[in-house]
Design an enzyme around this catalytic site. Structure first.
Site, PDB file in Angstrom:
ATOM      1  N   GLU A 243       0.841  -1.270  -0.119  1.00 26.81           N
ATOM      2  CA  GLU A 243      -0.105   0.053  -0.210  1.00 26.81           C
ATOM      3  C   GLU A 243       0.871   1.248   0.037  1.00 26.81           C
ATOM      4  OE1 GLU A 243      -3.771  -0.528   2.690  1.00 26.81           O
ATOM      5  OE2 GLU A 243      -2.311  -2.283   2.971  1.00 26.81           O
ATOM      6  N   ASP A 322      -8.083 -11.324   1.115  1.00 18.95           N
ATOM      7  CA  ASP A 322      -7.718 -10.687   2.208  1.00 18.95           C
ATOM      8  C   ASP A 322      -9.149 -10.799   3.208  1.00 18.95           C
ATOM      9  OD1 ASP A 322      -7.224  -8.479   4.107  1.00 18.95           O
ATOM     10  OD2 ASP A 322      -8.023  -6.999   2.690  1.00 18.95           O
ATOM     11  N   GLU A 344      -2.154 -16.499   9.333  1.00 18.52           N
ATOM     12  CA  GLU A 344      -3.192 -15.289  10.020  1.00 18.52           C
ATOM     13  C   GLU A 344      -4.421 -15.287   9.676  1.00 18.52           C
ATOM     14  OE1 GLU A 344      -1.630 -11.582   8.325  1.00 18.52           O
ATOM     15  OE2 GLU A 344      -2.110 -10.515  10.184  1.00 18.52           O
ATOM     16  N   GLU A 350     -13.740  -7.557   9.867  1.00 21.33           N
ATOM     17  CA  GLU A 350     -13.901  -6.510   8.851  1.00 21.33           C
ATOM     18  C   GLU A 350     -14.882  -6.787   7.567  1.00 21.33           C
ATOM     19  OE1 GLU A 350      -9.958  -5.765   6.952  1.00 21.33           O
ATOM     20  OE2 GLU A 350     -10.684  -4.396   5.624  1.00 21.33           O
TER      21      GLU A 350
HETATM   22  O1  GCW Z   1      -7.690  -6.035   5.170  1.00 23.44           O
HETATM   23  C1  GCW Z   1      -6.887  -5.046   4.803  1.00 23.44           C
HETATM   24  C2  GCW Z   1      -7.206  -3.896   5.692  1.00 23.44           C
HETATM   25  C3  GCW Z   1      -6.369  -2.977   6.056  1.00 23.44           C
HETATM   26  C4  GCW Z   1      -5.244  -3.797   6.663  1.00 23.44           C
HETATM   27  C5  GCW Z   1      -4.528  -4.950   5.685  1.00 23.44           C
HETATM   28  C6  GCW Z   1      -3.532  -5.529   6.227  1.00 23.44           C
HETATM   29  C7  GCW Z   1      -3.609  -2.930   8.508  1.00 23.44           C
HETATM   30  O2  GCW Z   1      -8.402  -3.349   4.919  1.00 23.44           O
HETATM   31  O3  GCW Z   1      -7.001  -2.111   6.883  1.00 23.44           O
HETATM   32  O4  GCW Z   1      -4.122  -2.906   7.128  1.00 23.44           O
HETATM   33  O5  GCW Z   1      -5.720  -5.809   5.266  1.00 23.44           O
HETATM   34  O6  GCW Z   1      -3.666  -6.836   6.615  1.00 23.44           O
HETATM   35  O7  GCW Z   1      -2.213  -5.300   6.445  1.00 23.44           O
END
Ligand code: GCW
Length: 616
Positions: A243, A322, A344, A350
């Site tokens: 990012e 994710d 993880e 989320e």
């Molecule tokens: O799922 C995404 C999230 C981010 C997060 C990232 C990560 C901490 O939207 O907010 O950042 O993963 O795992 O690094």
């Protein structure tokens, strides 16, 4: 004494342990003796015998009619909680010596120093506010108790996206940090910090390059002062090159070079370096159907297998994307035999209902461990769902995920239903039929959520950024997108050999299973295949009918769940939260059902075979 009796925070699964904690506890074995004494009373107190070399392991035996817990310094504490829980839940005592399967059981907190929590759904940070460590000591001790009793032994305190002044935690704020570490030490919980790869730049160096001697020296100095202040400090966690944040790639170095440099700085102190494999840098263009972000992590890390130092742990999210409701397991987890891997997961919900919708995770973790094989990974880590809310996790039922995470990290063969029942029994005082009702719906909750949000492996049809609520095309045309590519004829992504060839990253057997429409599981069908709405599913329904049915069923089941759960005699403060959130869950489920069904009906033009209401 920290009086937890009349404190403002809830007891979660520690209901049976109501004794105030003395401030003087100095070690895990002292805590073990205290907890046992307070619970069993002076005449019945089991004895505690510390055998240092047993570490985290313990054994519970009956000697001359009295129970005895023997184990390492931390082992006796785990043994004490096992004994207390068996007594409180009326279950059998564990036999033989118990040893955790994973030595590293890490809770990763995305807490920022301004007090906010990234993807936090249960209030502000418990320990940060206004740029400082700021907390109620009693609450931290109770937290230590919760973590130890679940089996968690490392707490990573700050967000992996390191925002200033979190860098200061390992510099000027070390004394504050050491005081905080002291509160958790009697519970065998060690601290870890997320480190900012580019830190040397902020503190006077003109590079953060891994191979630069000045940078290496800078990190060694940092490590030395951290371990001097906190001798049992656990290590660092790093998210780099993701990012648009800096990392070794920015200097033309590999992630192994980056990780190893930091690992070498902390190795003399026994530190562990957790390097996150979530490198979110694969930008896509929706016009291009070949680039596939699902492939990015494997392509980056697979060639580095065997290149990481001993004290590096590569932390891989359970799926290639994710933390979606349903993803196949990450192929990286199956293909790096020469690397210590951590699996993880995300307790913070989320994408899975944000601690408003009920979503119990144990069934999902069972599937992941069964597919990956527990021995392929060396650690189990989770993004925390904790916050400053009185009940710790926003939704009182979300505490199950924290408790169960610790149990799975201790024993990845954990049975999802058993752990859910144990949590329910320790948390509430329900009659058997009521407990059955609660356990039944918790066990079904993930499936229900999946049905009304993203069935058949679709995923990602969420509102961008907030990630709550439906928006089928929200990410469809974005560079960060993960697409469903729904058009008037078809939906899904072809990830087979003739498509993006993501399947090619799996071992032979899985590759063929996923690529073949005959064997690809329904739950992942549209993740791997692009199919017409008329496609005939194994159960005889058409694809579009299955999409409609799942959304109708998901909402209806959520309604049934609400009806039954709201009859349970929960404590009033829990019931108020459960009721309030259940209403929001129903509104959310209804929205998902109607938006998704309308979306697909507008595209496909197909009517619902059962003539139910789908809006035009
Ligand atoms: O799922 C995404 C999230 C981010 C997060 C990232 C990560 C901490 O939207 O907010 O950042 O993963 O795992 O690094």
């Amino acid at each position: 004494m920290f009086d937890i009796q009349d404190h403002r925070f809830g007891k979660t699964w520690l209901k049976a342990l109501s004794a105030p904690l003395p401030e003087t506890l100095a070690s895990p074995s002292e805590t073990a003796r205290f907890e046992l004494g307070a619970y069993f009373g002076p005449s019945e107190t089991p004895s505690v015998q510390v055998i240092p070399e047993m570490g985290d392991s313990y054994r519970i035996e009956r000697k001359d009619g009295l129970l005895c817990v023997s184990g390492g310094e931390t082992g006796v504490l785990y043994g004490a909680y096992a004994l207390l829980f068996a007594s409180a839940a009326g279950s059998k005592l564990p036999e033989q010596t118990q040893t955790p399967y994973y030595p590293l059981r890490v809770l990763s907190c995305w807490d920022n120093m301004d007090g906010s929590v990234e993807r936090g759904y249960s209030g502000r940070s418990i320990w940060f506010e206004g740029g400082h460590l700021c907390y109620e000591p009693g609450r931290i001790c109770q937290l230590g108790r919760m973590l130890a009793s679940a089996g968690i032994n490392v707490l990573c305190l700050n967000n992996v996206n390191v925002h200033y002044p979190a860098q200061e935690l390992m510099l000027g704020m070390l004394p504050e940090l050491a005081a905080f570490a002291g509160l958790l030490r009697p519970f065998g919980v060690r601290l870890m910090l997320s480190a900012d790869f580019s830190m040397p730049l902020r503190y006077g160096l003109d590079t953060a390059d891994t191979l630069d001697e000045g940078v290496q020296r800078w990190w060694r100095d940092r490590a030395e002062s951290v371990w001097k202040a906190i001798p049992d400090f656990a290590g660092f966690m790093v998210k780099a090159d993701s990012e648009h944040r800096p990392g070794p790639n920015a200097y033309g170095r590999t992630h192994a070079e980056g990780a190893n440099m930091l690992a070498r700085a902390i190795a003399p102190f026994g530190g562990t370096l957790i390097w996150r494999a979530f490198v979110y840098d694969c930008m896509q263009d929706w016009r291009d159907t070949k680039t596939d972000r699902a492939k990015a992590a494997y392509e980056l890390y697979k060639p580095l297998d065997g290149c990481f130092d001993e004290n590096v742990v590569l932390q891989v999210k359970h799926g290639p994307f994710d933390f979606q409701v349903r993803e196949p397991v990450s192929p990286l987890l199956l293909s790096m035999p020469g690397t210590r891997l951590a699996l993880e997961v995300q307790l913070a919900q989320e994408y899975t209902g944000q601690q408003t919708d009920i979503y119990a995770m144990p069934p999902m973790w069972r599937e992941v461990f069964d597919t990956v094989g527990k021995d392929r990974v060396k650690a189990f880590t989770a993004v925390s769902n904790l916050g400053r809310d009185a009940n710790w996790t926003g939704h009182p039922f979300a505490a199950l995920n924290l408790f169960a995470f610790g149990r799975f990290a201790w024993d990845p063969d954990t049975d999802p239903e058993q752990v859910t029942r144990l949590w329910a029994r320790l948390t509430y005082s329900l009659e058997t039929a009521q407990e059955d009702t609660l356990v039944k719906w918790l066990m079904r909750s993930r499936r229900i959520y999946e049905k009304y949000t993203s069935n058949l492996g679709l995923g990602w049809m969420v509102t961008p950024n907030s990630h709550y609520g439906p928006n089928p095309w929200g990410y469809e045309f974005q560079a960060w997108g993960t697409y469903n590519r729904a058009d008037r004829e078809k939906v899904g992504i072809d990830r087979t050999f003739s498509g993006t060839d993501y399947v090619g990253q799996y071992p032979e057997k899985m590759k063929n299973e996923y690529a073949d429409l005959e064997t690809c599981p329904d739950d992942l069908l549209l993740f791997f295949h692009r199919l017409g709405y008329g496609y005939g599913m194994r159960d005889g329904r058409s694809l579009i009918q299955r999409i409609y049915d799942d959304h109708f069923d998901g909402y209806r089941e959520a309604e049934e769940m609400a009806e039954e759960l709201l009859t349970l005699p929960l404590p009033p403060e829990d019931m108020a939260e459960v009721r309030d959130r259940m209403l929001r869950q129903l509104a959310n489920a209804r929205e998902w059902r109607d938006v998704t069904n309308t979306f697909f009906r507008r595209l496909s033009g197909a009517e619902d075979a059962q003539g139910r209401k789908i809006f035009a």
